[in-house]
Write a protein that holds these residues in place. Structure first.
Motif, PDB file in Angstrom:
ATOM      1  N   ASP A 125       4.615  65.465  61.883  1.00 28.11           N
ATOM      2  CA  ASP A 125       5.193  65.067  60.595  1.00 28.11           C
ATOM      3  C   ASP A 125       4.721  63.665  60.228  1.00 28.11           C
ATOM      4  OD1 ASP A 125       6.550  67.421  60.413  1.00 28.11           O
ATOM      5  OD2 ASP A 125       8.536  66.601  60.856  1.00 28.11           O
ATOM      6  N   LEU A 126       4.610  63.404  58.942  1.00 32.72           N
ATOM      7  CA  LEU A 126       4.335  62.053  58.455  1.00 32.72           C
ATOM      8  C   LEU A 126       5.313  61.746  57.328  1.00 32.72           C
ATOM      9  CD1 LEU A 126       2.679  59.466  58.602  1.00 32.72           C
ATOM     10  CD2 LEU A 126       1.070  60.472  56.969  1.00 32.72           C
ATOM     11  N   PRO A 127       6.556  61.414  57.674  1.00 31.51           N
ATOM     12  CA  PRO A 127       7.530  61.095  56.628  1.00 31.51           C
ATOM     13  C   PRO A 127       7.144  59.828  55.882  1.00 31.51           C
ATOM     14  CG  PRO A 127       8.439  60.653  58.803  1.00 31.51           C
ATOM     15  CD  PRO A 127       7.133  61.336  59.026  1.00 31.51           C
ATOM     16  N   VAL A 128       7.279  59.868  54.562  1.00 30.52           N
ATOM     17  CA  VAL A 128       6.989  58.723  53.701  1.00 30.52           C
ATOM     18  C   VAL A 128       8.268  58.373  52.957  1.00 30.52           C
ATOM     19  CG1 VAL A 128       5.599  57.845  51.788  1.00 30.52           C
ATOM     20  CG2 VAL A 128       4.581  59.438  53.433  1.00 30.52           C
ATOM     21  N   TYR A 129       8.636  57.097  52.969  1.00 30.77           N
ATOM     22  CA  TYR A 129       9.872  56.648  52.334  1.00 30.77           C
ATOM     23  C   TYR A 129       9.566  55.582  51.287  1.00 30.77           C
ATOM     24  CZ  TYR A 129      11.890  58.839  56.491  1.00 30.77           C
ATOM     25  OH  TYR A 129      12.232  59.729  57.493  1.00 30.77           O
ATOM     26  N   ASN A 130       9.912  55.876  50.038  1.00 29.34           N
ATOM     27  CA  ASN A 130       9.849  54.864  48.988  1.00 29.34           C
ATOM     28  C   ASN A 130      11.185  54.126  48.955  1.00 29.34           C
ATOM     29  OD1 ASN A 130       7.253  55.528  48.179  1.00 29.34           O
ATOM     30  ND2 ASN A 130       7.924  56.873  46.522  1.00 29.34           N
ATOM     31  N   SER A 131      11.213  52.965  49.575  1.00 29.82           N
ATOM     32  CA  SER A 131      12.441  52.171  49.620  1.00 29.82           C
ATOM     33  C   SER A 131      12.564  51.410  48.304  1.00 29.82           C
ATOM     34  CB  SER A 131      12.404  51.208  50.802  1.00 29.82           C
ATOM     35  OG  SER A 131      13.547  50.385  50.816  1.00 29.82           O
ATOM     36  N   ALA A 132      13.030  52.123  47.285  1.00 28.70           N
ATOM     37  CA  ALA A 132      13.082  51.579  45.933  1.00 28.70           C
ATOM     38  C   ALA A 132      14.431  51.887  45.300  1.00 28.70           C
ATOM     39  CB  ALA A 132      11.955  52.165  45.080  1.00 28.70           C
ATOM     40  N   ALA A 133      14.820  51.054  44.360  1.00 32.52           N
ATOM     41  CA  ALA A 133      16.101  51.234  43.677  1.00 32.52           C
ATOM     42  C   ALA A 133      16.019  52.373  42.663  1.00 32.52           C
ATOM     43  CB  ALA A 133      16.505  49.938  42.979  1.00 32.52           C
ATOM     44  N   GLU A 134      17.116  53.092  42.520  1.00 35.18           N
ATOM     45  CA  GLU A 134      17.189  54.103  41.473  1.00 35.18           C
ATOM     46  C   GLU A 134      17.210  53.423  40.103  1.00 35.18           C
ATOM     47  OE1 GLU A 134      19.924  57.557  42.658  1.00 35.18           O
ATOM     48  OE2 GLU A 134      20.620  55.904  43.919  1.00 35.18           O
ATOM     49  N   ARG A 135      16.817  54.166  39.079  1.00 28.81           N
ATOM     50  CA  ARG A 135      16.649  53.564  37.757  1.00 28.81           C
ATOM     51  C   ARG A 135      17.922  52.899  37.250  1.00 28.81           C
ATOM     52  NH1 ARG A 135      13.247  53.461  33.489  1.00 28.81           N
ATOM     53  NH2 ARG A 135      14.180  53.277  31.425  1.00 28.81           N
ATOM     54  N   ASP A 136      19.087  53.502  37.527  1.00 26.91           N
ATOM     55  CA  ASP A 136      20.325  52.923  37.020  1.00 26.91           C
ATOM     56  C   ASP A 136      20.722  51.650  37.783  1.00 26.91           C
ATOM     57  OD1 ASP A 136      21.084  54.078  39.392  1.00 26.91           O
ATOM     58  OD2 ASP A 136      22.863  55.069  38.598  1.00 26.91           O
ATOM     59  N   LYS A 137      19.944  51.312  38.813  1.00 30.38           N
ATOM     60  CA  LYS A 137      20.180  50.066  39.534  1.00 30.38           C
ATOM     61  C   LYS A 137      19.000  49.115  39.389  1.00 30.38           C
ATOM     62  CE  LYS A 137      23.550  51.803  42.845  1.00 30.38           C
ATOM     63  NZ  LYS A 137      23.963  51.882  44.267  1.00 30.38           N
ATOM     64  N   THR A 138      18.310  49.262  38.270  1.00 33.19           N
ATOM     65  CA  THR A 138      17.251  48.310  37.905  1.00 33.19           C
ATOM     66  C   THR A 138      17.574  47.734  36.540  1.00 33.19           C
ATOM     67  OG1 THR A 138      15.859  49.984  36.798  1.00 33.19           O
ATOM     68  CG2 THR A 138      15.530  49.668  39.169  1.00 33.19           C
ATOM     69  N   ILE A 139      16.970  46.595  36.232  1.00 34.38           N
ATOM     70  CA  ILE A 139      17.136  45.981  34.916  1.00 34.38           C
ATOM     71  C   ILE A 139      15.765  45.597  34.389  1.00 34.38           C
ATOM     72  CG2 ILE A 139      19.476  45.108  35.282  1.00 34.38           C
ATOM     73  CD1 ILE A 139      18.286  42.407  35.997  1.00 34.38           C
ATOM     74  N   ASN A 140      15.671  45.445  33.067  1.00 35.40           N
ATOM     75  CA  ASN A 140      14.392  44.994  32.528  1.00 35.40           C
ATOM     76  C   ASN A 140      14.312  43.468  32.593  1.00 35.40           C
ATOM     77  OD1 ASN A 140      15.702  43.928  30.186  1.00 35.40           O
ATOM     78  ND2 ASN A 140      15.557  45.913  29.154  1.00 35.40           N
ATOM     79  N   TYR A 141      13.113  42.958  32.373  1.00 34.87           N
ATOM     80  CA  TYR A 141      12.903  41.516  32.499  1.00 34.87           C
ATOM     81  C   TYR A 141      13.730  40.737  31.484  1.00 34.87           C
ATOM     82  CZ  TYR A 141       9.065  42.151  35.790  1.00 34.87           C
ATOM     83  OH  TYR A 141       8.314  42.456  36.904  1.00 34.87           O
ATOM     84  N   GLY A 142      13.900  41.325  30.302  1.00 36.18           N
ATOM     85  CA  GLY A 142      14.700  40.648  29.286  1.00 36.18           C
ATOM     86  C   GLY A 142      16.128  40.438  29.753  1.00 36.18           C
ATOM     87  N   MET A 143      16.723  41.484  30.331  1.00 30.68           N
ATOM     88  CA  MET A 143      18.096  41.376  30.814  1.00 30.68           C
ATOM     89  C   MET A 143      18.167  40.429  32.011  1.00 30.68           C
ATOM     90  SD  MET A 143      21.219  42.166  30.382  1.00 30.68           S
ATOM     91  CE  MET A 143      21.107  43.514  29.197  1.00 30.68           C
ATOM     92  N   MET A 144      17.158  40.480  32.875  1.00 35.77           N
ATOM     93  CA  MET A 144      17.166  39.600  34.044  1.00 35.77           C
ATOM     94  C   MET A 144      17.136  38.134  33.610  1.00 35.77           C
ATOM     95  SD  MET A 144      14.498  39.380  37.257  1.00 35.77           S
ATOM     96  CE  MET A 144      13.294  38.420  36.331  1.00 35.77           C
TER      97      MET A 144
END
Length: 494
Positions: free
Chosen positions: A305-324
């Motif tokens: 097996d070669l498991p691959v994990y994208n350790s990334a936030a879900e969209r509802d837990k991201t913000i755009n640069y303007g909001m940041m």
């Protein structure tokens, strides 16, 4: 998926197991060492590959890693754990990792390997980036093949190793170049020759870091039947959310550098599309996931097996640069910097020519004026040099701050579900639990404490300075506005 049995608890699997780590002096490497020692207290030895530096022993270099506040909790709870860290002299840019035969004999019983070393500089020459990020992966894997007790090898990659793809799944993508040919060229060609061919070889990749990390993933694909491998891809790794202390960070990479630059009043413009979203993951969340992924590879995954994990936030837990940036301005009102040079403010644009113009008038000219004053009073000028670094950083990040990625993270989310019940309080990967605004406030506080060395008791004094600078800022704007209005009136209306 069925719950693992009690005997498969995460600390139990690591109990007595020797671990080998590259990149131990890096941001993620430090947090990984601390978490392994604190949450798997019966772990065997933790071998950390370290380069020898002139005038410093390996033990002195190790002290620079463990001497900071990051390890204070561990020192309080289990001070003897630090004795398990064993520095191994070597260099990831060298063949056989630069390790001596004696060193290799010392680490022959290693069961878990974490390859986290990388040069994250976007402007590294292609030759250096290949040797550091690509060839080192092959060298780690070739050495790991000799380990008789090996249970898991975690290769730390990045979700941006194929940056031309804006939708990224948890799989290995086709190569842009044969990794063997890339290593051969880096070993054969001189730096100037390789730089002349860089654009064609990399297919106009935005930087050498992501390109060479993509090549390293091809090595993982090829070694999947020879090693118990895991490919772990974090997105933008940011301040710790909770462990071992809130807001800890040791570098200016990512959004914290932008926020602190704005808070200091030095950064007045940015080459950013404010509608694009930024994907951040707290470092402690990613590190817990790395450990769980290694545990899963050792206990549940099948050979090959070669498991691959994208350790990334879900969209509802991201913000755009303007909001940041908007939230940042709100947070600056609460926790301003003590050493701010001017009141925060400025403008952004995604047009590079407009950015160049604004940068010249709003950053370079004021920097030149301040540096001239510093020379007059006999102090060392620094602002022009600092602005050169800011400019270079913005240019190198332009591609990433003007695009938006969607990362599929089903495998990453699955890690949370398979953690044994009795381990969840220690290895839960839930993030932004208190809210994103609260997280970024802790991040700014962390930047003040751990990057700028500004104590919390200076906040009240900083607020007073902040109010004075704001009055001066708006006063200057008023004076300039009246001057322009007067000039227009005299020239065109009289």
């Amino acid at each position: 998926m069925a719950q693992p049995q009690e005997c498969y608890s995460i600390p139990a699997v690591f109990a007595g197991a020797d671990v080998f780590l590259t990149g131990g002096s890096g941001f993620m490497g430090k947090v990984l060492i601390e978490k392994l020692l604190r949450s798997c207290p019966k772990i065997g030895r933790v071998f950390v590959l370290m380069r020898g530096k002139r005038g410093k022993s390996l033990e002195e270099r190790l002290e620079t890693i463990t001497g900071g506040v990051l390890f204070d909790r561990l020192k309080s709870e289990n001070p003897k754990a630090l004795s398990k860290i064993c520095p191994i002299e070597g260099d990831c840019t060298q063949l056989k990792l630069g390790m001596s035969p004696d060193s290799m004999d010392r680490i022959k019983d290693v069961q878990f390997v974490f390859h986290a070393a990388a040069s994250v500089r976007f402007d590294d020459p292609l030759k250096d980036a290949i040797l550091t990020n690509t060839r080192s992966t092959r060298e780690v894997f070739e050495w790991a093949k000799t380990l008789q007790k090996l249970r898991a090898v975690v290769h730390v990659s990045t979700t941006y190793c194929n940056p031309e793809l804006l939708h990224v799944e948890e799989k290995i993508y086709p190569p842009k170049m044969d990794w063997r040919s890339a290593i051969r060229m880096a070993e054969t060609f001189d730096m100037a020759a390789l730089e002349a061919l860089k654009e064609k070889l990399t297919q106009f990749a935005p930087n050498t870091y992501t390109y060479t990390k993509g090549l390293a993933e091809q090595i993982c694909l090829e070694y999947r039947d020879q090693l118990p491998l895991v490919v772990f891809r974090p997105s933008i790794v940011t301040n710790s959310e909770k462990e071992p202390l809130r807001g800890w960070v040791d570098n200016f990479n990512g959004p914290i550098g932008l926020l602190l630059g704005c808070a200091s009043g030095v950064v007045r413009t940015g080459m950013i599309d404010l509608e694009k979203r930024i994907n951040c993951i707290p470092v402690d969340v990613s590190i817990k996931a790395i450990i769980v992924a290694a545990w899963k590879r050792a206990t549940l995954d099948k050979p090959g097996d070669l498991p691959v994990y994208n350790s990334a936030a879900e969209r509802d837990k991201t913000i755009n640069y303007g909001m940041m940036l908007y939230d940042g301005k709100v947070l600056f009102d609460r926790v301003p910097l003590r050493n701010m040079l001017w009141a925060p403010g400025g403008t952004t644009t995604s047009n590079k020519y407009l950015f160049y113009t604004i940068f010249f008038f709003c950053q370079l000219l004021p920097a030149l004026f301040v540096d001239t004053l510093l020379r007059v009073v006999g102090k060392t000028p620094f602002l022009l040099r600092l602005n050169r670094k800011i400019f270079d950083a913005q240019v190198s990040l332009r591609y990433f701050m003007n695009n938006e990625w969607e990362f599929v993270s089903d495998n990453f989310k699955q890690l949370e579900l398979i953690v044994p019940e009795h381990d969840r309080s220690t290895f839960s990967m839930k993030y932004f639990v208190r809210g994103m605004m609260e997280y970024y406030e802790d991040a700014i506080l962390g930047g003040r404490r751990y990057l700028l060395n500004e104590p919390d008791d200076s906040i009240e004094q900083s607020l007073k300075k902040y109010m004075i600078l704001r009055v001066l800022h708006y006063g200057l704007q008023l004076v300039l506005g009246l001057f322009v209005a007067n000039w227009i009136y005299r020239r065109y209306l009289q």
